[in-house]
Design an enzyme around this catalytic site. Structure first.
Site, short mmCIF file in Angstrom:
data_model
loop_
_atom_site.label_atom_id
_atom_site.label_comp_id
_atom_site.label_asym_id
_atom_site.label_seq_id
_atom_site.Cartn_x
_atom_site.Cartn_y
_atom_site.Cartn_z
N HIS A 148 -14.20 63.82 -11.20
CA HIS A 148 -14.55 65.09 -11.85
C HIS A 148 -14.73 64.90 -13.35
O HIS A 148 -15.42 65.67 -14.00
CB HIS A 148 -13.46 66.13 -11.58
CG HIS A 148 -12.15 65.83 -12.23
ND1 HIS A 148 -11.36 64.77 -11.85
CD2 HIS A 148 -11.50 66.45 -13.25
CE1 HIS A 148 -10.27 64.75 -12.60
NE2 HIS A 148 -10.33 65.75 -13.46
N LYS A 149 -14.07 63.85 -13.89
CA LYS A 149 -14.27 63.45 -15.28
C LYS A 149 -14.37 61.94 -15.32
O LYS A 149 -13.63 61.24 -14.64
CB LYS A 149 -13.11 63.93 -16.17
CG LYS A 149 -13.08 65.43 -16.40
CD LYS A 149 -12.00 65.82 -17.40
CE LYS A 149 -12.04 67.31 -17.68
NZ LYS A 149 -10.99 67.71 -18.67
N LYS A 153 -9.47 56.28 -14.72
CA LYS A 153 -8.41 55.55 -15.40
C LYS A 153 -7.34 55.13 -14.40
O LYS A 153 -6.90 55.93 -13.58
CB LYS A 153 -7.79 56.44 -16.49
CG LYS A 153 -6.60 55.83 -17.21
CD LYS A 153 -6.03 56.83 -18.20
CE LYS A 153 -4.85 56.25 -18.98
NZ LYS A 153 -3.71 55.93 -18.10
N LYS A 177 -1.70 63.03 -12.55
CA LYS A 177 -1.01 62.82 -13.83
C LYS A 177 -1.95 63.07 -15.01
O LYS A 177 -1.56 63.71 -15.99
CB LYS A 177 -0.45 61.39 -13.89
CG LYS A 177 0.75 61.16 -13.00
CD LYS A 177 1.43 59.85 -13.30
CE LYS A 177 0.58 58.67 -12.91
NZ LYS A 177 1.29 57.37 -13.15
N LYS A 189 -7.09 53.24 -9.31
CA LYS A 189 -6.05 52.22 -9.26
C LYS A 189 -6.62 50.96 -8.63
O LYS A 189 -7.51 51.03 -7.77
CB LYS A 189 -4.85 52.70 -8.44
CG LYS A 189 -3.60 51.87 -8.65
CD LYS A 189 -3.03 52.06 -10.05
CE LYS A 189 -1.75 51.25 -10.24
NZ LYS A 189 -1.19 51.46 -11.60
#
Length: 207
Positions: A148-149, A153, A177, A189
């Site tokens: 979504h963004k 990360k 998070k 991940k």
């Protein structure tokens, strides 16, 4: 995408209210009262109405009673528990005079579906030549949970027992998070099935 971002932020806050100690070890503590996935059991806030409005999928209902549930299924279970608490907020935010209640409910369910499922999972194996000339077969995983963004990360876990299920679960938790603290990244991940203590720093960098 803005609606998904705001929904994920609320979801991350709600997920933070649960006890994750058992989840992170993939062993949930047995509850004293049976949780039937939203039919009779109240959630932590006692909101029985929300539980009835949104039910946990049948395949996940017995997660609290399992001695060693799969990590990703445990994350999914608590995802749906958090959604149960957020249903009133979801319905309020979806109210639009241009659409019927049925249409808004479909929009809500669509956003929930996008937040739950991971976007992609990559599993690869490749030969690696060590400094002493020996070769080893390295197995790796990379999961992008929610885009979504961008960018997504998430770090890399080195362990002999790392698997696709664990990487999917950790990627999902990274999404929640990041959203909880309003970090503008999606969740991801990586996992490499090796013992990092048996490789020097140069070898780890090449891997």
């Amino acid at each position: 995408m803005y609606k998904i971002s705001k929904s994920l932020q609320c979801l991350g806050v709600k997920l933070g209210q649960f006890n994750w100690n058992g989840l992170l070890s993939a062993r949930l503590a047995t509850k004293s009262t049976k949780d039937d996935g939203g039919n009779k059991c109240k959630d932590e806030n006692g909101d029985k109405k929300s539980n009835q409005a949104y039910k946990i999928p049948d395949r996940l209902k017995d997660i609290p009673e399992q001695e060693s549930p799969l990590f990703f299924e445990s994350v999914e279970y608590y995802f749906h528990r958090a959604i149960q608490n957020l249903i009133p907020d979801f319905d309020e935010s979806m109210k639009d005079r241009k659409f019927t209640d049925e249409h808004n409910e479909r929009r809500r369910n669509g956003i929930i579906m996008l937040m739950q499922n991971y976007s992609s999972l990559l599993e690869i194996q490749f030969p690696f030549r060590r400094d002493n000339g020996e070769y080893e077969l390295i197995q790796c995983y990379r999961c992008h949970h929610c885009k979504h963004k961008l960018p997504v990360k998430g770090g890399i876990r080195y362990a002999l027992d790392v698997c696709a299920d664990e990487v999917k679960a950790l990627a999902a938790l990274m999404t929640y998070k990041n959203s909880c603290v309003n970090v503008p990244f999606g969740g991801a991940k990586g996992g490499i099935r090796i013992d990092p203590h048996k490789f020097n720093s140069q070898e780890l960098e090449r891997i």
